[in-house]
Design an enzyme around this catalytic site. Sequence first.
Site, PDB file in Angstrom:
ATOM      1  CD  GLN A  46      -3.092  -0.740   0.113  1.00 50.20           C
ATOM      2  OE1 GLN A  46      -3.228   0.400  -0.343  1.00 50.20           O
ATOM      3  NE2 GLN A  46      -3.863  -1.746  -0.262  1.00 50.20           N
TER       4      GLN A  46
ATOM      5  CB  CYS B 196      -8.229  -0.206  -5.029  1.00 48.34           C
ATOM      6  SG  CYS B 196      -7.950  -1.300  -6.439  1.00 48.34           S
TER       7      CYS B 196
ATOM      8  CE1 TYR C  42      -7.729 -11.814  -7.826  1.00 44.33           C
ATOM      9  CE2 TYR C  42      -9.303 -11.959  -6.014  1.00 44.33           C
ATOM     10  CZ  TYR C  42      -9.018 -12.057  -7.370  1.00 44.33           C
ATOM     11  OH  TYR C  42     -10.010 -12.412  -8.256  1.00 44.33           O
TER      12      TYR C  42
ATOM     13  CD  GLU D  43      -0.356 -12.276  -5.559  1.00 43.06           C
ATOM     14  OE1 GLU D  43      -0.105 -11.974  -6.747  1.00 43.06           O
ATOM     15  OE2 GLU D  43      -1.207 -11.684  -4.854  1.00 43.06           O
TER      16      GLU D  43
ATOM     17  CG  ASP E 148      -6.536  -6.133  -1.438  1.00 42.27           C
ATOM     18  OD1 ASP E 148      -7.195  -5.341  -2.148  1.00 42.27           O
ATOM     19  OD2 ASP E 148      -5.464  -5.821  -0.891  1.00 42.27           O
TER      20      ASP E 148
END
Length: 414
Positions: free
Chosen positions: A243, A367, A274, A296, A340
Site C-alpha cells: 500500500q 480499490c 489475491y 496469489e 483484495d
Amino acid sequence: MTSSAGEPIELDITGFAHGGTAIARHDGRVVFVADAIPGERVRAIVTDASKSSFWRADAVEVVEASPHRRPHIWPEADISRPPEVRVGGADLGHIALAHQRELTQRVLQEALDKFAGGGLSAPVVAGVDDGDGTGWRTRMSLHVDADGRVGPFAGRSHRVIDVETLPLARPVLAAAAAGLRGAEPGRVSFVEPADGEARVLRHPERPSKQRRGARPPRRPRAETILERVGDRDFRLDADGFWQVHPQAATTLDAAVRSLLDGRIDPESTHFDLYGGVGLFSSTLATLGAEDIVTVESDARATAHARENLAPLDVTAVTARVDRFLSSRPSGAGTGAVVLDPPRAGAGREVVEGIHALEPEAVVYVACDPVALARDLGTFRRLGWEAAELRAFDLFPHSHHFETVALLLPPGRGR
C-alpha cells in the site's frame, strides 16, 4: 451550438464522475470536464469530440467558483497552467479535502445504486490522518524522456513535465527525485519502506530494435525490503506491491480485523485471495484462524508470503484465483474469505467460486468503487447480504479511495 476539439465553451458543472472528472451538459451531450467542481461555471477547451454521446474537456478558466475551490496543492497542476503542461496524479488537488471525501462518497453511492442492486448506503469516506493530505506517497514513479527530462506525465498524456515540487511524495522521496542525475529514458521508481530510506529503481526503456531471436536482457532481482504493521514484519521485493500511504496497511488490517472479530472458527479453513505477501493471512491468524490458505498469482510475492507467515499454519499457493477456486470442492468447511483483488475487481467467476465454498463470511477490500459494486451485485443475486461498508481516503488529493465490505451468506443474517 456545436463545438469541436480545441474550441472553448462555457459549461455549468452539475455532477462528478468516477475517475475524478466533473460532469456538464452541452447541446444535450454529456461533457466530462477535468479540473472543475460541481456548482461551478467554467470555460473549458474540448479535448475529445470524437464520440457522439459524450465529449471530454479541460477547464481553463473559472467563471463562477465553488466555495470548495482552493489553490491547487501542486502548483504544476493548477488551472492557471495550459492543460498540456499540467501534471497528472493529483486530480482533486484543487478541492478542499473534506469536500473531496464528500464527492468520493457520492461516486461510491452512484456506483452502488447502478451496479449493486440498490438499497445500499455509501459510508462516509474517512481520512486516516489529520494533515493536509500531502507528503504521503511512499511509492511513486517518474519518467525520463529522450531529452533527459525527468518528471511526471502531464494529465492523460505521455508528455514528461519538469516540476519543482512533488507535494504528495514523502520528503525523503522528493529529495531523492531532486537529486536524480544521468537517468536513461524510461521510468524511475522511488520507494520508502519501513526503515525510512529511499530506494531508487531504474527501469530504462528496452531498445526498439533488437536482434531477431535475441532474448531481452534479464533484469536483476529487486532488493528485499521490510514493511511493518503493528508488531508484524513483512518482507517483499522493493518493486513489489504494498500500500502507498504509510498508514494504509494498518488501516485496512484494522478494518478487516474489526469486521471479522467473533466470526473466526479455528476448526475451519480460511482463505486470503489475491493475498500478496500475506498481510490479511496474518490478520486472520490474529483473529484465531489456525488453517489458512493464501492464493496469489505472483510467484515472488507467494515466496515472500511463505517466509512472512512461516510461524503460522498457512499454505501459500501460487495460482490465479479463478483457476484455484474452480479446482476446490464445494462447501469444504470454509470459514472466512478475505479478497483484495486488483482494480478490475474479482469478476463473476471468482464471486461464484467463493459462493460455492459456502464460507461463513466474506470481507472484500476494494480499490475501485465500480468494480466493487458490480461484484457486490453478483454476491447479492446469489443471496448474500452486504452487511457493512467502510471507506477510507488513503490517496488524498486523488480520486482513488478504498472500500471494505462485509458480506454474510444466505440465511445467516448478522
